[in-house]
Design a protein around this motif. Structure first.
Motif, short mmCIF file in Angstrom:
data_model
loop_
_atom_site.label_atom_id
_atom_site.label_comp_id
_atom_site.label_asym_id
_atom_site.label_seq_id
_atom_site.Cartn_x
_atom_site.Cartn_y
_atom_site.Cartn_z
N ASP A 157 0.83 -1.21 0.00
CA ASP A 157 0.00 0.00 0.00
C ASP A 157 0.86 1.26 0.00
OD1 ASP A 157 -2.03 -1.75 0.07
OD2 ASP A 157 -2.83 -1.18 2.02
N SER A 158 1.97 1.19 0.73
CA SER A 158 2.89 2.35 0.75
C SER A 158 3.46 2.58 -0.64
CB SER A 158 4.03 2.11 1.73
OG SER A 158 3.54 2.06 3.03
N HIS A 182 10.40 10.22 2.64
CA HIS A 182 11.10 9.59 3.77
C HIS A 182 10.32 8.35 4.19
CE1 HIS A 182 13.11 13.51 4.49
NE2 HIS A 182 11.92 14.01 4.19
N LEU A 183 11.04 7.33 4.59
CA LEU A 183 10.39 6.10 5.04
C LEU A 183 10.49 6.00 6.56
CD1 LEU A 183 9.16 3.29 4.43
CD2 LEU A 183 11.50 2.43 4.17
N ASP A 203 14.51 -5.52 4.00
CA ASP A 203 13.48 -5.96 3.05
C ASP A 203 12.59 -4.78 2.65
OD1 ASP A 203 14.31 -8.56 3.14
OD2 ASP A 203 12.83 -9.18 4.66
N VAL A 204 12.09 -4.08 3.67
CA VAL A 204 11.15 -2.98 3.41
C VAL A 204 11.84 -1.90 2.58
CG1 VAL A 204 9.68 -1.23 4.46
CG2 VAL A 204 9.96 -3.43 5.58
N GLN A 205 13.06 -1.59 2.96
CA GLN A 205 13.79 -0.53 2.26
C GLN A 205 14.07 -0.93 0.81
OE1 GLN A 205 17.24 0.65 4.49
NE2 GLN A 205 17.20 2.59 3.38
N GLU A 206 14.36 -2.22 0.62
CA GLU A 206 14.67 -2.69 -0.72
C GLU A 206 13.44 -2.62 -1.63
OE1 GLU A 206 17.46 -6.18 -0.65
OE2 GLU A 206 16.00 -6.83 -2.15
N ILE A 207 12.28 -2.97 -1.07
CA ILE A 207 11.07 -2.95 -1.89
C ILE A 207 10.68 -1.51 -2.22
CG2 ILE A 207 8.62 -3.57 -1.99
CD1 ILE A 207 9.28 -5.90 -0.10
N LEU A 208 10.78 -0.62 -1.25
CA LEU A 208 10.26 0.74 -1.46
C LEU A 208 11.32 1.70 -2.02
CD1 LEU A 208 7.98 1.17 1.67
CD2 LEU A 208 7.30 0.66 -0.66
N ILE B 157 14.40 1.39 -18.02
CA ILE B 157 14.06 1.77 -16.65
C ILE B 157 15.29 1.54 -15.77
CG2 ILE B 157 12.50 1.37 -14.72
CD1 ILE B 157 10.49 0.29 -16.77
N THR B 158 15.67 2.55 -15.01
CA THR B 158 16.87 2.42 -14.17
C THR B 158 16.52 2.32 -12.69
OG1 THR B 158 17.09 4.79 -14.06
CG2 THR B 158 18.27 3.70 -15.84
N ALA B 159 15.26 2.08 -12.38
CA ALA B 159 14.83 1.99 -10.98
C ALA B 159 13.90 0.77 -10.86
CB ALA B 159 14.11 3.26 -10.59
N PRO B 160 13.64 0.31 -9.63
CA PRO B 160 12.83 -0.89 -9.49
C PRO B 160 11.40 -0.74 -10.03
CG PRO B 160 13.86 -0.31 -7.40
CD PRO B 160 14.10 0.82 -8.33
N VAL B 161 10.86 -1.84 -10.53
CA VAL B 161 9.46 -1.90 -10.95
C VAL B 161 8.74 -2.73 -9.88
CG1 VAL B 161 7.84 -2.69 -12.70
CG2 VAL B 161 10.05 -1.76 -13.40
N SER B 162 7.86 -2.09 -9.13
CA SER B 162 7.24 -2.73 -7.97
C SER B 162 6.19 -3.76 -8.37
CB SER B 162 6.55 -1.68 -7.10
OG SER B 162 7.49 -0.82 -6.56
N ALA B 163 5.91 -4.66 -7.44
CA ALA B 163 4.79 -5.58 -7.61
C ALA B 163 3.53 -4.75 -7.80
CB ALA B 163 4.67 -6.47 -6.39
#
Lengths: 276, 241
Positions: A157-158, A182-183, A203-208, B157-163
């Motif tokens: 959701d974030s 900012h996270l 994990d959270v930082q990597e995803i966001l 794209i040079t940044a992550p592609v989120s789920a």
């Protein structure tokens, strides 16, 4: 007390998901900034579900609210409530009898511009969700604090709300510089993360992929503080209060190591901050 | 429960926009006898597929032939083989008119029409007026719920592609970060299109309509740098090392 900064900055505290700690964080961050001498206003955008005034302990002094100001039924001076502890901190409560449709961009923009003249920081406490209310809270923001719990749905959701921030805010629509993100990870338990019951900070930082402002540990002090109506940042002995203070330092550009993200050893348990 | 109980606010119906995947039957000639024989053999190969499947007839390749299309004959043939023609595309105005008269819909190819996407969900691509290539460069993370389409070219794209995010290109897609959402290359049918990504964690990858979902990908080259390409009609995932 007069303004400390030349320009005022609008900060939205948002998350997408509900119940992750937006209001607790808004209360703590606004109190922390006021404590450091900044004139700070905090606005409850969760129209229909007044909570911020409870967490800030000023619910008994609410006369007028945000919607009254929007609709010209009260002036800002009449509606703003001065904090009990810091005389440079003001709260603009939400209306409990209206709904989020009562807010429109022009009127909200007018109120925020008026506040900008006399405040250093304006904190917007966003409602949950990604609908009009949440978009309204973020629309005028210069910076955004994304509150996330270390679990998959909250992180997802974030991520969604970060996408909306990047595309639907005033800055995005005008093609200005992006909102600074900012996270803030809340309700973190190092023990449960170590066991794999919770996502880790990495994990959270990597995803966001958003810079980390702070990690607030899961703590009984948070619940107690909100029941007492005293923002938890005032509880200098608690781990959560200290973690919010650290986050404020980082927000203002000071470097300080992340605490409360490792499992506590026996030494820390004896002499460190209380988790009670 | 009666039907009336389902009514909301006294409305007898609700209008909803829903996207369906339809099979397109592209006509390459108007030789009805050969077509009939070939359809029959297809039915034999995949009887389950021809089980009252709705199809769209693509007339693009035959629209300009001097012979008039015999719609009645075509429709009857389709129905005989358990196909349900629901519409046509790529026809001339005259053909569209006749198809409409027979109760067929005219389908316009607006699947990835940029004007139709909600304005606010669009990411601002990094602009570089110096280059003339139609490639689209995206340097910010593509978030859940966002969709980016590189029309007529490549997407970098040079940044992550989120789920929950979707990145689409008519050409190749390059992602120099983890791919956790969906990536669809060659959506206009370019079978030579490829997807390159430095860390495969995707929900779905697709080249020219052939796709592979997360479950399959986990068994292929999960969390590795890969290139996704078509080999014949099959999607091949190869690690880049």
């Amino acid at each position: 007390m007069s303004k400390k900064k030349q320009t005022c900055e609008v900060i939205v505290v948002t998350s997408g998901k509900g119940g992750v700690g937006k209001t607790t964080s808004s209360a703590a961050i606004s109190t922390g900034l006021a404590e450091r001498g900044y004139r700070t206003a905090v606005i409850d955008f969760d129209v229909g579900l007044r909570n911020l005034d409870l967490v800030m302990g000023c619910e008994r002094r609410v006369v007028y609210d945000f919607v009254n100001v929007i609709q010209g039924e009260a002036t800002l001076n009449q509606a703003m409530i001065k904090d009990k502890r810091f005389d440079n901190l003001f709260i603009l409560p939400a209306s409990q009898t209206r709904d989020k449709d009562a807010l429109d961009k022009d009127s909200v923009g007018r109120v925020i511009n008026e506040l900008k003249e006399s405040f250093d920081y304006i904190i917007c406490d966003s409602p949950a969700g990604i609908e009009a209310g949440a978009v309204m809270a973020m629309y005028f923001a210069d910076q955004a604090i994304i509150v996330t719990n270390p679990e998959v749905s909250s992180v997802r959701d974030s991520d969604r709300i970060l996408g909306i921030l990047a595309s639907r805010s005033h800055r995005a629509e005008e093609g200005k510089e992006r909102i600074k993100e900012h996270l803030l990870i809340t309700r973190f338990s190092p023990e449960r993360a170590a066991k794999g019951d919770m996502l880790s900070v990495q994990d959270v930082q990597e995803i966001l992929s958003v810079p980390l402002l702070g990690v607030i540990p899961e703590s009984k002090s948070v619940l107690r503080a909100s029941n007492e109506g005293i923002p938890v940042i005032n509880d200098k002995d608690s781990d959560a209060g200290q973690a919010y203070s650290d986050a404020i330092k980082r927000f203002l550009g000071e470097e300080t190591p992340m605490r409360f993200i490792e499992k506590a050893g026996i030494f820390q348990r004896l002499f460190g901050a209380s988790t009670e | 429960m009666t039907d009336a109980a389902l009514q909301v606010d006294n409305n007898s119906f609700l209008l909803k926009g829903t996207a369906y995947t339809l099979t397109t039957l592209q006509l390459l000639s108007l030789d009805y006898e050969t077509m009939n024989a070939q359809l029959a053999s297809k039915v034999e190969q995949a009887p389950k597929f021809f089980n009252n499947t709705p199809v769209v007839l693509d007339l693009q390749k035959v629209a300009s032939l001097p012979v008039a299309i015999d719609f009645t004959k075509l429709l009857n043939m389709m129905r005989q083989h358990k196909l349900i023609p629901v519409g046509i595309r790529g026809g001339t105005p005259e053909q569209n008119g006749r198809a409409l008269a027979l109760g067929l819909a005219i389908m316009y190819d607006t699947r990835y029409n940029e004007q139709e996407k909600p304005q606010q969900e669009k990411l601002q691509p990094a602009k570089d007026p110096g280059t003339q290539t139609p490639s689209l460069l995206v340097t910010q993370p593509v978030r859940s719920g966002q969709q980016i389409y590189a029309r007529g070219g490549d997407l970098i794209i040079t940044a992550p592609v989120s789920a929950g995010a979707e990145v689409i290109a008519d050409g190749h897609i390059h992602i120099y970060a983890p791919l956790r959402g969906r990536a669809l290359a060659g959506v206009n049918g370019d079978k030579n299109a490829r997807i390159f990504c430095s860390c495969l964690e995707a929900e779905l990858v697709s080249v020219a309509g052939q796709y592979s979902v997360n479950e399959d990908l986990r068994q292929a080259a999960w969390e590795q740098a890969v290139v996704v390409a078509l080999q014949g009609d099959e999607l091949r995932i190869t690690t880049l090392s």
